[in-house]
Design an enzyme around this catalytic site. Structure first.
Site, PDB file in Angstrom:
ATOM      1  N   ASP A 230      74.000 -25.013  43.563  1.00 43.80           N
ATOM      2  CA  ASP A 230      73.178 -25.565  42.493  1.00 43.80           C
ATOM      3  C   ASP A 230      73.655 -24.893  41.198  1.00 43.80           C
ATOM      4  O   ASP A 230      74.355 -23.883  41.220  1.00 43.80           O
ATOM      5  CB  ASP A 230      71.688 -25.316  42.749  1.00 43.80           C
ATOM      6  CG  ASP A 230      70.830 -26.270  41.908  1.00 43.80           C
ATOM      7  OD1 ASP A 230      71.357 -26.870  40.950  1.00 43.80           O
ATOM      8  OD2 ASP A 230      69.630 -26.411  42.193  1.00 43.80           O
TER       9      ASP A 230
HETATM   10  C1  BGC Z   1      69.029 -28.740  39.574  1.00 44.23           C
HETATM   11  C2  BGC Z   1      69.887 -29.692  40.395  1.00 44.23           C
HETATM   12  C3  BGC Z   1      70.771 -30.481  39.468  1.00 44.23           C
HETATM   13  C4  BGC Z   1      71.612 -29.517  38.648  1.00 44.23           C
HETATM   14  C5  BGC Z   1      72.580 -30.199  37.706  1.00 44.23           C
HETATM   15  C6  BGC Z   1      69.844 -27.895  38.614  1.00 44.23           C
HETATM   16  O1  BGC Z   1      69.016 -27.209  37.738  1.00 44.23           O
HETATM   17  O2  BGC Z   1      68.294 -27.898  40.447  1.00 44.23           O
HETATM   18  O3  BGC Z   1      69.077 -30.539  41.156  1.00 44.23           O
HETATM   19  O4  BGC Z   1      71.574 -31.363  40.204  1.00 44.23           O
HETATM   20  O5  BGC Z   1      70.748 -28.694  37.875  1.00 44.23           O
HETATM   21  O6  BGC Z   1      71.914 -30.821  36.668  1.00 44.23           O
END
Ligand code: BGC
Length: 595
Positions: A230
């Site tokens: 993530d």
């Molecule tokens: C989120 C993800 C997301 C990523 C990219 C993170 O803060 O938890 O779900 O895909 O950001 O935007």
């Protein structure tokens, strides 16, 4: 097409290490000298969020226009994996048109507790339903040559301290509840990537967790794609790489590359660990790039809007319909009340936020319908500030109407990535308004906009309740058609609506500021708890009414499954979702009433 094995022989160790982390917020590193292209990754689960300008992963800056489909929690009420596949295909097409190789979704974490701020991004409290729907989305996305990236693996149930909380869960609960959806998604959807979650699981970060990534995901389930962190979710990249994590995102810079290099040089990890991860990443890069090169650079926005509308129709749940108040007949004198009728709430906040190609408005759709709309009043301040004048005007309008359509819901701040909700209530000013309107005109249809459960102590104040959820950019047309009977709302809840938050089994141990979150309720989440404990709920999992009735007959159950005849015994068309639960007789282990 590049041959990964040959390429691994040509790349220097430093180059190999560099390829295992991103170059920009949503881009990998390319190496033109080796013919390795740079690829784009973009959110998200219910519409593409490609930020062509300045990038962030919090949904702050706008992205290129895309179709905003109903959120996962809405589509889950359709129980329709084939619909998920169609949405996935549209997402894949929009991604390909924007030269995006990886769509960061779907999200399929289990709804352990309804206060989770990202509940709207997840499907269900039931792993089977979540897994089947996710597999549908994945198949759809990947049918366009784009990679799906189901998330967040695993046991990621809250936003509070999301990068530091440690989910403590026993092995049986882990497998039967928190991993089952991912297992189905991996085995039936074959995603080319998967996103590890921010949290720790039983003391080890999910992204470095050998048990999760190597033993279960890769070993038992045969996943051979890329595990992507993530955004900002990598803690020890070298350990992550050793234990099965492929690509560190977003753009950790040169330090991360140097650390990885040093880890190989010091023997902490081996070059074969790096090669293994590159063998997962490079085919994804080359294959998606080839697919994108051959894909059209445009999509049919009108067709996707129509699909978003059909998805919203299938996702509607009729929760109450006293005296068959709905559907409303042509010519019915209706007062439309509530800010959400004019300023739609149709998606959640955070990284899944879509810059929609168009947004339909319920008030407009009702004015265009055969109903006799006698007026509109805002009724309440959306963010909860009491306003007697707004309430008074709404009541005056209501007295002149035959029926009141009252649009209530949660505001944008209530449901967002990064924050858990503090309670399950609607703002008091909306409840006060409902009561005031009910005193002058009891024929009230409440249309409810929220991505997740709300408490409904006010249910007696309305005669009908239509749950519109967060229905995406075309949701308004679906609601208008359901109110007038052109569409029969046939969805069934994919999560339990308790009478009160205190009834939720994890209520005492959710989103605390403690480092560990103990999943003491074990298997007993959602309906598994409520049915086994025989505890009353407001609306059970799987609940939803319809404008017609169905009869079941000729049911035969054998080892192959169950077959039965479903007959529509009412006077209008409709869809029925047949639900089958299983339980183990005479189990020696503690067992659930329903699975
Ligand atoms: C989120 C993800 C997301 C990523 C990219 C993170 O803060 O938890 O779900 O895909 O950001 O935007």
């Amino acid at each position: 097409m590049q041959n990964t094995e040959l390429l691994l022989k040509k790349l220097t160790l430093e180059e190999k290490c560099a390829l295992l982390s991103g170059a920009e917020t949503f881009k990998t590193r390319g190496m033109p000298q080796h013919g390795i292209p740079q690829i784009w990754l973009s959110d998200g689960p219910h519409g593409l969020r490609k930020q062509a300008g300045e990038s962030d992963h919090l949904g702050l800056n706008p992205s290129v226009p895309a179709t905003c489909f109903p959120t996962a929690s809405a589509v889950a009420n359709s129980w329709d994996a084939a619909l998920g596949e169609e949405i996935g295909a549209a997402l894949g097409e929009e991604a390909a048109a924007q030269e995006v190789s990886v769509v960061l979704g779907p999200g399929l974490n289990m709804k352990r507790n309804p206060l989770c701020g990202r509940s709207f991004e997840y499907f269900s409290e039931d792993p089977y339903l979540a897994g089947k729907l996710a597999a549908g989305y994945i198949r759809g996305i990947q049918s366009k040559g784009v990679a799906a990236c189901p998330k967040h693996f695993a046991v990621n149930s809250q936003e509070t301290r999301r990068m530091a909380s440690d989910s403590i869960v026993d092995e049986r609960t882990l497998r039967e509840i928190y991993l089952t959806g991912f297992e189905i998604a991996v085995k039936e959807g074959h995603p080319r990537s998967i996103m590890s979650s921010y949290n720790l699981v039983n003391g080890t970060y999910a992204n470095e967790n050998k048990h999760l990534l190597m033993e279960i995901l890769r070993g038992e389930w045969g996943f051979d794609g890329a595990v992507i962190t993530d955004w900002g979710g990598s803690n020890d990249h070298a350990l992550g790489v050793k234990n099965g994590s492929t690509l560190e995102m977003p753009a950790p810079g040169g330090d991360s590359v140097r650390e990885l290099l040093a880890a190989v040089e010091s023997g902490k990890i081996s070059e074969s660990d790096i090669d293994a991860r590159l063998s997962e990443l490079l085919p994804l890069v080359f294959d998606t790039k080839a697919a994108l090169d051959a894909a059209p650079r445009e999509f049919d926005a009108a067709t996707h809007h129509a699909l978003a509308r059909r998805a919203a129709e299938e996702s509607l749940v009729l929760l109450k319909n006293e005296g068959s108040l709905l559907p409303l007949a042509a010519g019915n004198k209706v007062a439309v009340i509530g800010d959400f009728a004019k300023n739609p709430r149709y998606q959640g906040a955070g990284s899944s936020m879509v810059n929609s190609t168009q947004v339909d408005v319920l008030l407009d759709k009702l004015i265009d319908s055969e109903l006799n709309v006698i007026g509109y009043q805002q009724g309440f301040d959306r963010h909860g500030k009491p306003d007697a004048a707004l309430q008074k005007s709404a009541c005056e309008l209501a007295t002149q109407a035959n029926t009141v359509i009252l649009c209530m819901g949660l505001d944008e701040i209530a449901e967002s990535e990064g924050l858990d909700r503090s309670n399950l209530r609607l703002a008091q000013n909306q409840v006060d308004l409902l009561q005031a309107v009910a005193a002058v005109n009891p024929k009230i249809v409440v249309v409810l906009y929220s991505g997740s459960v709300v408490e409904t102590p006010w249910l007696d104040n309305c005669q009908a309740l239509l749950y519109a959820a967060l229905g995406g950019q075309a949701g308004a047309g679906a609601v208008a058609d359901a109110l007038t009977g052109k569409v029969n709302p046939c969805g069934k809840l994919a999560e339990t609506w308790p009478l009160a938050y205190a009834d939720v089994p994890s209520a005492a141990d959710f989103a605390t500021r403690r480092k560990t979150v103990e999943y003491r309720e074990g298997l007993y989440i959602g309906y598994r708890y409520f049915t086994t404990a025989e505890k009353a709920v407001r609306f059970p999992f799987g609940y939803g009414m319809s404008y017609t009735t169905f009869a079941y007959s000729d049911m035969v159950a054998d080892e192959q499954g169950v077959s039965l005849t479903v007959t529509n015994t009412g006077s209008v068309a409709g869809t029925e979702i047949v639900q089958l639960y299983v339980a183990k007789k005479n189990s020696e282990l503690f067992a659930l009433q329903r699975n």
